[in-house]
Design a protein around this motif. Structure first.
Motif, PDB file in Angstrom:
ATOM      1  N   ALA A  70      36.629  30.409  43.184  1.00  0.00           N
ATOM      2  CA  ALA A  70      36.954  29.159  42.496  1.00  0.00           C
ATOM      3  C   ALA A  70      38.460  28.982  42.417  1.00  0.00           C
ATOM      4  O   ALA A  70      39.200  29.912  42.117  1.00  0.00           O
ATOM      5  CB  ALA A  70      36.352  29.180  41.097  1.00  0.00           C
ATOM      6  N   VAL A  71      38.919  27.758  42.737  1.00  0.00           N
ATOM      7  CA  VAL A  71      40.338  27.408  42.638  1.00  0.00           C
ATOM      8  C   VAL A  71      40.449  26.090  41.889  1.00  0.00           C
ATOM      9  O   VAL A  71      39.497  25.310  41.806  1.00  0.00           O
ATOM     10  CB  VAL A  71      41.011  27.280  44.036  1.00  0.00           C
ATOM     11  N   GLU A  72      41.639  25.849  41.344  1.00  0.00           N
ATOM     12  CA  GLU A  72      41.857  24.584  40.630  1.00  0.00           C
ATOM     13  C   GLU A  72      41.838  23.448  41.626  1.00  0.00           C
ATOM     14  O   GLU A  72      42.412  23.529  42.713  1.00  0.00           O
ATOM     15  CB  GLU A  72      43.208  24.600  39.908  1.00  0.00           C
ATOM     16  N   ALA A  73      41.169  22.362  41.236  1.00  0.00           N
ATOM     17  CA  ALA A  73      41.083  21.186  42.108  1.00  0.00           C
ATOM     18  C   ALA A  73      42.416  20.451  42.081  1.00  0.00           C
ATOM     19  O   ALA A  73      42.974  20.169  41.019  1.00  0.00           O
ATOM     20  CB  ALA A  73      39.961  20.268  41.653  1.00  0.00           C
ATOM     21  N   HIS A  74      42.968  20.144  43.263  1.00  0.00           N
ATOM     22  CA  HIS A  74      44.221  19.382  43.360  1.00  0.00           C
ATOM     23  C   HIS A  74      43.888  17.917  43.555  1.00  0.00           C
ATOM     24  O   HIS A  74      43.101  17.558  44.398  1.00  0.00           O
ATOM     25  CB  HIS A  74      45.056  19.873  44.556  1.00  0.00           C
ATOM     26  N   GLU A  75      44.524  17.124  42.733  1.00  0.00           N
ATOM     27  CA  GLU A  75      44.237  15.675  42.826  1.00  0.00           C
ATOM     28  C   GLU A  75      45.244  14.987  43.695  1.00  0.00           C
ATOM     29  O   GLU A  75      46.360  15.284  43.798  1.00  0.00           O
ATOM     30  CB  GLU A  75      44.271  15.053  41.415  1.00  0.00           C
ATOM     31  N   GLY A 128      39.975  31.943  40.335  1.00  0.00           N
ATOM     32  CA  GLY A 128      40.036  33.370  40.671  1.00  0.00           C
ATOM     33  C   GLY A 128      38.720  34.097  40.489  1.00  0.00           C
ATOM     34  O   GLY A 128      38.621  35.269  40.814  1.00  0.00           O
ATOM     35  N   THR A 129      37.705  33.386  39.976  1.00  0.00           N
ATOM     36  CA  THR A 129      36.393  34.027  39.826  1.00  0.00           C
ATOM     37  C   THR A 129      35.527  33.700  41.040  1.00  0.00           C
ATOM     38  O   THR A 129      35.741  32.711  41.733  1.00  0.00           O
ATOM     39  CB  THR A 129      35.661  33.571  38.546  1.00  0.00           C
ATOM     40  N   VAL A 130      34.536  34.541  41.269  1.00  0.00           N
ATOM     41  CA  VAL A 130      33.632  34.354  42.406  1.00  0.00           C
ATOM     42  C   VAL A 130      32.627  33.268  42.053  1.00  0.00           C
ATOM     43  O   VAL A 130      31.892  33.371  41.066  1.00  0.00           O
ATOM     44  CB  VAL A 130      32.918  35.677  42.754  1.00  0.00           C
ATOM     45  N   ALA A 131      32.589  32.209  42.883  1.00  0.00           N
ATOM     46  CA  ALA A 131      31.690  31.092  42.620  1.00  0.00           C
ATOM     47  C   ALA A 131      30.384  31.211  43.400  1.00  0.00           C
ATOM     48  O   ALA A 131      29.328  30.812  42.920  1.00  0.00           O
ATOM     49  CB  ALA A 131      32.377  29.781  42.969  1.00  0.00           C
ATOM     50  N   LEU A 132      30.442  31.745  44.621  1.00  0.00           N
ATOM     51  CA  LEU A 132      29.231  31.886  45.421  1.00  0.00           C
ATOM     52  C   LEU A 132      29.345  33.105  46.334  1.00  0.00           C
ATOM     53  O   LEU A 132      30.439  33.572  46.627  1.00  0.00           O
ATOM     54  CB  LEU A 132      28.954  30.621  46.240  1.00  0.00           C
ATOM     55  N   VAL A 133      28.180  33.593  46.755  1.00  0.00           N
ATOM     56  CA  VAL A 133      28.122  34.747  47.654  1.00  0.00           C
ATOM     57  C   VAL A 133      27.302  34.349  48.865  1.00  0.00           C
ATOM     58  O   VAL A 133      26.165  33.904  48.735  1.00  0.00           O
ATOM     59  CB  VAL A 133      27.465  35.969  46.962  1.00  0.00           C
ATOM     60  N   PRO A 169      36.053  24.311  44.452  1.00  0.00           N
ATOM     61  CA  PRO A 169      36.665  23.732  43.251  1.00  0.00           C
ATOM     62  C   PRO A 169      36.058  24.355  41.986  1.00  0.00           C
ATOM     63  O   PRO A 169      34.843  24.535  41.894  1.00  0.00           O
ATOM     64  CB  PRO A 169      36.322  22.245  43.329  1.00  0.00           C
ATOM     65  N   ALA A 170      36.920  24.692  41.051  1.00  0.00           N
ATOM     66  CA  ALA A 170      36.480  25.363  39.828  1.00  0.00           C
ATOM     67  C   ALA A 170      35.869  24.355  38.877  1.00  0.00           C
ATOM     68  O   ALA A 170      36.570  23.632  38.184  1.00  0.00           O
ATOM     69  CB  ALA A 170      37.654  26.078  39.169  1.00  0.00           C
ATOM     70  N   GLU A 171      34.568  24.287  38.856  1.00  0.00           N
ATOM     71  CA  GLU A 171      33.848  23.415  37.923  1.00  0.00           C
ATOM     72  C   GLU A 171      33.118  24.305  36.934  1.00  0.00           C
ATOM     73  O   GLU A 171      32.074  24.863  37.246  1.00  0.00           O
ATOM     74  CB  GLU A 171      32.874  22.511  38.678  1.00  0.00           C
ATOM     75  N   GLY A 172      33.695  24.474  35.771  1.00  0.00           N
ATOM     76  CA  GLY A 172      33.094  25.335  34.755  1.00  0.00           C
ATOM     77  C   GLY A 172      33.420  26.809  34.958  1.00  0.00           C
ATOM     78  O   GLY A 172      32.916  27.653  34.233  1.00  0.00           O
TER      79      GLY A 172
END
Length: 197
Positions: free
Chosen positions: A192-197, A167-172, A160-163
């Motif tokens: 990172a992807v948009e969180a779906h509620e 489309g960006t790399v959040a972890l490796v 989930p994209a938090e900050g």
């Protein structure tokens, strides 16, 4: 083509009849001049054709020379590619061991001096290995926070994209490596992807 040629005897006889005042007329041979012009045109065409063939052959040989030179340069640069692939796995093991030793060496319950020395030695060894990699054009990719690139990264999960922008790399989870700009091992990443509620 029948051409009229004057013999030496005819020239003598016509030369005797002509006086010094009258200029001697040379016999004109229109067929021979026409044939010579035609032959000259053919020869010019042949020269032009041979010149074009020569220039094409020269250009082809230059292209082959350049391609061969590029192939040799690439072989020099990337000849160690399979060796580097194997060596980065050793670097991974060394890095994980150093991280584990660091975690245990910094615990206040057991400040063992031997464990601290082992950690310091592993850290020095890891730094030296990375400097050797850099010397030979092998670089570790650091994609965290950068855009996902399918040529450099392999997605193993979505986060989930938090900050972070989607489309960006959040972890490796596994580092990727490039040899002289060519990816030899993809980085295993979480995007990172948009969180779906």
């Amino acid at each position: 083509s029948p051409c009229a040629f004057s013999t030496a005897a005819q020239q003598r006889s016509t030369g005797d009849e002509c006086g010094p005042e009258e200029p001697s007329e040379e016999p004109k041979h229109p067929l021979s001049e026409c044939a010579l012009e035609h032959k000259a045109i053919k020869l010019e065409e042949q020269v032009r054709d041979l010149t074009e063939r020569y220039q094409k052959a020269l250009a082809d040989s230059e292209n082959v020379r350049r391609r061969t030179q590029k192939f040799v340069e690439d072989a020099k640069l990337f000849g160690i590619q399979s060796f580097c692939r194997d060596l980065v796995e050793v670097a991974d093991i060394l890095e994980k061991t150093a991280e584990s030793a660091a975690g245990q060496a910094q615990e206040p319950s057991d400040p063992s001096p031997t464990l601290k020395k082992i950690y310091e030695g592993l850290s020095l060894l890891e730094a030296k290995l990375q400097s050797v990699f850099a010397k030979h054009g092998l670089q570790k990719m650091n994609p965290v926070g950068g855009r996902y690139d399918p040529y450099d990264h392999e997605i193993i999960c979505h986060v989930p994209a938090e900050g972070l922008q989607p489309g960006t790399v959040a972890l490796v989870t596994q580092d990727g490596y490039k040899l002289h700009g060519r990816t030899i091992r993809h980085a295993l990443v979480g995007v990172a992807v948009e969180a779906h509620e």
